[in-house]
Design a protein around this motif. Structure first.
Motif, mmCIF file in Angstrom:
data_model
loop_
_atom_site.group_PDB
_atom_site.id
_atom_site.type_symbol
_atom_site.label_atom_id
_atom_site.label_comp_id
_atom_site.label_asym_id
_atom_site.label_seq_id
_atom_site.Cartn_x
_atom_site.Cartn_y
_atom_site.Cartn_z
ATOM 1 N N MET A 1 0.834 -1.307 0.103
ATOM 2 C CA MET A 1 -0.022 -0.105 0.056
ATOM 3 C C MET A 1 0.757 1.386 -0.210
ATOM 4 O O MET A 1 0.447 2.367 -0.470
ATOM 5 N N ARG A 2 2.031 1.100 0.470
ATOM 6 C CA ARG A 2 3.004 2.393 0.594
ATOM 7 C C ARG A 2 3.401 2.707 -0.965
ATOM 8 O O ARG A 2 3.383 3.958 -1.286
ATOM 9 N N ILE A 3 3.577 1.657 -1.412
ATOM 10 C CA ILE A 3 3.926 1.997 -3.140
ATOM 11 C C ILE A 3 2.727 2.585 -3.791
ATOM 12 O O ILE A 3 2.688 3.494 -4.656
ATOM 13 N N LYS A 4 1.497 1.746 -3.594
ATOM 14 C CA LYS A 4 0.120 2.069 -4.220
ATOM 15 C C LYS A 4 -0.298 3.553 -3.997
ATOM 16 O O LYS A 4 -0.706 4.146 -4.819
ATOM 17 N N PHE A 5 -0.139 4.152 -2.694
ATOM 18 C CA PHE A 5 -0.245 5.264 -2.419
ATOM 19 C C PHE A 5 0.707 6.318 -2.700
ATOM 20 O O PHE A 5 0.842 7.405 -2.272
#
Length: 166
Positions: A73-77
């Motif tokens: 999710m860190r990369i996704k966001f």
């Protein structure tokens, strides 16, 4: 005049919704606790990379015979400085169409939010999409970004994982 939930505190308690609170960078997010199957420590060795998928899809893992895509999710966001440590966990989600794992910085607690603690998601115009946000939850001085995890994880981008695994 007071509304009925103010007159009867038990009514207000029953109308609350439970959220699992997780962190990404310094921000807290909340997702519907009913979508959570389990929480596991993140082990990059147990994730098999898949070619030609977006960078936020770390790969897949075998969870008791079920192949589960793992989304960071860190990369996704688009958060910077993605680091993995002992607090990094994978939240295994049981969605209506699939089981998905999401990597987050950590999980803090489960909170019950009443409707009076919820606000609509802010609108930022076309420059920033808020289609996956259900609102903002506030508890004292804490502010949670509430995410529609079902909508986020069943988006067109996630269909790329299934195509790559086929």
């Amino acid at each position: 005049m007071n509304d009925k939930s103010e007159l009867n505190p038990n009514t207000a308690d029953m109308s609350g919704q439970e959220y699992l609170v997780f962190t990404l960078a310094d921000q807290e997010y909340g997702i519907d606790i009913l979508k959570v199957q389990e929480i596991r420590g993140y082990d990059s060795q147990a994730v098999t990379r898949i070619a030609n998928v977006p960078s936020f899809i770390k790969g897949v893992t075998n969870l008791r015979g079920i192949i589960v895509p793992i989304v960071d999710m860190r990369i996704k966001f688009r958060l910077e400085n993605v680091e993995y440590n002992s607090q990094t966990v994978v939240i295994i989600l049981n969605l209506k169409s699939r089981v998905v794992g999401m990597v987050v910085d950590g999980v803090s607690d489960v909170l019950v939010l009443q409707s009076s603690q919820l606000s609509a998601a802010p609108q930022f115009g076309a420059a920033f999409s808020t289609e996956y946000l259900t609102g903002i939850g506030t508890i004292g001085d804490r502010m949670l970004i509430l995410v529609d995890i079902e909508r986020l994880m069943t988006s067109e981008e996630m269909a790329l994982v299934e195509e790559a695994m086929a």
